[in-house]
Design a protein around this motif. Structure first.
Motif, mmCIF file in Angstrom:
data_model
loop_
_atom_site.group_PDB
_atom_site.id
_atom_site.type_symbol
_atom_site.label_atom_id
_atom_site.label_comp_id
_atom_site.label_asym_id
_atom_site.label_seq_id
_atom_site.Cartn_x
_atom_site.Cartn_y
_atom_site.Cartn_z
ATOM 1 N N MET A 1 12.593 -5.285 4.829
ATOM 2 C CA MET A 1 12.096 -4.480 3.739
ATOM 3 C C MET A 1 10.763 -3.861 4.150
ATOM 4 S SD MET A 1 9.699 -4.707 0.985
ATOM 5 C CE MET A 1 9.458 -6.296 0.269
ATOM 6 N N ILE A 2 10.602 -2.613 3.740
ATOM 7 C CA ILE A 2 9.349 -1.907 3.985
ATOM 8 C C ILE A 2 8.675 -1.689 2.637
ATOM 9 C CG2 ILE A 2 8.285 0.226 4.800
ATOM 10 C CD1 ILE A 2 10.673 0.538 6.725
ATOM 11 N N LEU A 3 7.421 -2.095 2.542
ATOM 12 C CA LEU A 3 6.637 -1.876 1.329
ATOM 13 C C LEU A 3 5.745 -0.666 1.551
ATOM 14 C CD1 LEU A 3 5.560 -2.727 -1.484
ATOM 15 C CD2 LEU A 3 3.897 -4.172 -0.264
ATOM 16 N N VAL B 1 12.512 11.867 2.668
ATOM 17 C CA VAL B 1 13.224 12.533 3.771
ATOM 18 C C VAL B 1 13.769 11.492 4.760
ATOM 19 C CG1 VAL B 1 12.887 13.982 5.826
ATOM 20 C CG2 VAL B 1 12.022 14.738 3.601
ATOM 21 N N LEU B 2 12.979 10.497 5.070
ATOM 22 C CA LEU B 2 13.431 9.476 6.030
ATOM 23 C C LEU B 2 14.584 8.649 5.459
ATOM 24 C CD1 LEU B 2 9.995 8.352 7.518
ATOM 25 C CD2 LEU B 2 11.637 10.001 8.443
ATOM 26 N N LEU B 3 14.596 8.463 4.138
ATOM 27 C CA LEU B 3 15.725 7.765 3.506
ATOM 28 C C LEU B 3 16.966 8.659 3.472
ATOM 29 C CD1 LEU B 3 13.927 5.973 0.534
ATOM 30 C CD2 LEU B 3 15.202 4.856 2.389
ATOM 31 N N GLN B 4 16.793 9.926 3.079
ATOM 32 C CA GLN B 4 17.931 10.841 2.966
ATOM 33 C C GLN B 4 18.599 11.088 4.309
ATOM 34 O OE1 GLN B 4 16.245 14.308 1.070
ATOM 35 N NE2 GLN B 4 16.614 13.508 -0.985
ATOM 36 N N THR B 5 17.825 11.131 5.359
ATOM 37 C CA THR B 5 18.383 11.364 6.689
ATOM 38 C C THR B 5 18.831 10.064 7.356
ATOM 39 O OG1 THR B 5 16.170 11.278 7.658
ATOM 40 C CG2 THR B 5 17.044 13.468 7.081
ATOM 41 N N GLN C 1 16.919 2.804 7.213
ATOM 42 C CA GLN C 1 18.145 2.247 6.649
ATOM 43 C C GLN C 1 17.920 0.873 6.054
ATOM 44 O OE1 GLN C 1 21.153 2.466 9.704
ATOM 45 N NE2 GLN C 1 21.356 4.672 9.447
ATOM 46 N N GLU C 2 16.680 0.539 5.802
ATOM 47 C CA GLU C 2 16.414 -0.745 5.179
ATOM 48 C C GLU C 2 15.803 -0.517 3.800
ATOM 49 O OE1 GLU C 2 13.234 -1.354 8.499
ATOM 50 O OE2 GLU C 2 12.985 -2.993 7.076
ATOM 51 N N GLU C 3 15.744 -1.592 3.032
ATOM 52 C CA GLU C 3 15.224 -1.466 1.667
ATOM 53 C C GLU C 3 13.770 -0.983 1.692
ATOM 54 O OE1 GLU C 3 14.632 -4.080 -2.399
ATOM 55 O OE2 GLU C 3 14.789 -5.137 -0.487
ATOM 56 N N ASN D 1 4.343 -10.297 1.527
ATOM 57 C CA ASN D 1 4.878 -11.408 2.318
ATOM 58 C C ASN D 1 6.334 -11.178 2.708
ATOM 59 O OD1 ASN D 1 2.474 -12.834 2.333
ATOM 60 N ND2 ASN D 1 2.955 -13.907 0.423
ATOM 61 N N GLN D 2 7.111 -10.541 1.829
ATOM 62 C CA GLN D 2 8.523 -10.275 2.118
ATOM 63 C C GLN D 2 8.710 -9.097 3.081
ATOM 64 O OE1 GLN D 2 11.076 -9.835 -1.362
ATOM 65 N NE2 GLN D 2 9.595 -11.020 -2.553
ATOM 66 N N ALA D 3 7.748 -8.214 3.134
ATOM 67 C CA ALA D 3 7.906 -6.981 3.909
ATOM 68 C C ALA D 3 7.882 -7.233 5.413
ATOM 69 C CB ALA D 3 6.795 -5.994 3.535
ATOM 70 N N ARG D 4 8.702 -6.447 6.129
ATOM 71 C CA ARG D 4 8.648 -6.455 7.596
ATOM 72 C C ARG D 4 7.432 -5.672 8.065
ATOM 73 N NH1 ARG D 4 10.387 -2.938 11.678
ATOM 74 N NH2 ARG D 4 11.277 -1.470 10.177
ATOM 75 N N ILE D 5 7.122 -4.621 7.303
ATOM 76 C CA ILE D 5 5.992 -3.760 7.624
ATOM 77 C C ILE D 5 5.510 -3.119 6.324
ATOM 78 C CG2 ILE D 5 7.467 -1.768 8.145
ATOM 79 C CD1 ILE D 5 5.522 -1.127 10.446
ATOM 80 N N VAL D 6 4.228 -2.812 6.263
ATOM 81 C CA VAL D 6 3.645 -2.174 5.075
ATOM 82 C C VAL D 6 3.123 -0.793 5.478
ATOM 83 C CG1 VAL D 6 1.857 -2.308 3.292
ATOM 84 C CG2 VAL D 6 2.970 -4.413 4.109
#
Length: 170
Positions: free
Chosen positions: A1-3, A22-26, A30-32, A63-68
Motif C-alpha cells: 500500500m502507498i500512502l 494518471v499513474l493509477l489509470q495507466t 497497481q497497488e492500493e 505503519n501499513q504503507a510500503r512507501i509514503v
C-alpha cells in the motif's frame, strides 16, 4: 500500500492528485493507494480517500504503507524521517497556487542535494516507487551537511541582509 498525504494546508495540492490519478489509470501503480487529501478538489479515482486523519489512524496507515508520498512540509519531513519508512516528497509551489510562497520548493531543492527522494514530475514518482530508498536527514555526512548549509546560506543570505537593515547592532 502507498500512502499519499498532503497535510492540512488550506491550499489544494491538485497537481499531486492528478499525478496519482494518471499513474493509477495507466496501471503504472497497481497497488492500493490511500490518500489524505486535505483541501484538494481533485481526488484520484480508485484510491481510498480521507480528507483528514486523526493522529492514531494516520500513524496506523504509515505503519501499513510500503512507501509514503508526502508534501514537502517541514513537520511532515521530520515525522517521516523519524519513522524508518521510505518516503518521497513533492513540493507545493506558489506558481500553481498550492501555497502562499515557495518555501517547500526551496526546502526540496536543498534536500535533493543530500539525496532525499524529491519528485518533480510523475516520472520521478514512478522511479522512486519502483526503487524506494530509505534515507534520513540525520544520516547526512559532514561534506553533505556543509554543502547543504552553503546552499541555504547562498539562497537566504541576501534575505538575511535585507531583514537586518535598520536593526541596531549596539
Amino acid at each position: 500500500m502507498i500512502l499519499v498525504t498532503v497535510g492540512t494546508e488550506q491550499y489544494p495540492f491538485n497537481r499531486l492528485m492528478s499525478w496519482i490519478e494518471v499513474l493509477l489509470q495507466t496501471e503504472i501503480i497497481q497497488e492500493e493507494i490511500v490518500v489524505q487529501y486535505g483541501n484538494c478538489t481533485i481526488l484520484p479515482a480508485g484510491a481510498r480517500v480521507y480528507r483528514f486523519l486523526k493522529e492514531e489512524k494516520f500513524q496506523d496507515l504509515i505503519n501499513q504503507a510500503r512507501i509514503v508520498i508526502a508534501h514537502c512540509g517541514e513537520g511532515t519531513l521530520l515525522l517521516l524521517d523519524s519513522l524508518n519508512k521510505p518516503y518521497i516528497l513533492v513540493s507545493r509551489s506558489q506558481k500553481f497556487q498550492e501555497h502562499i510562497d515557495d518555501h517547500q520548493v526551496e526546502l526540496a531543492l536543498a534536500l535533493s542535494q543530500i539525496n532525499v527522494p524529491i519528485a518533480w514530475c510523475p516520472g520521478d514518482l514512478v522511479r522512486f516507487i519502483n526503487a524506494p530508498k530509505q534515507v534520513s536527514v540525520s544520516d547526512v555526512s559532514k561534506a553533505s551537511a556543509i554543502a547543504l548549509c552553503n546552499s541555504l546560506e547562498k539562497r537566504f543570505a541576501p534575505t538575511l541582509k535585507e531583514l537586518s537593515v535598520g536593526i541596531s547592532r549596539s
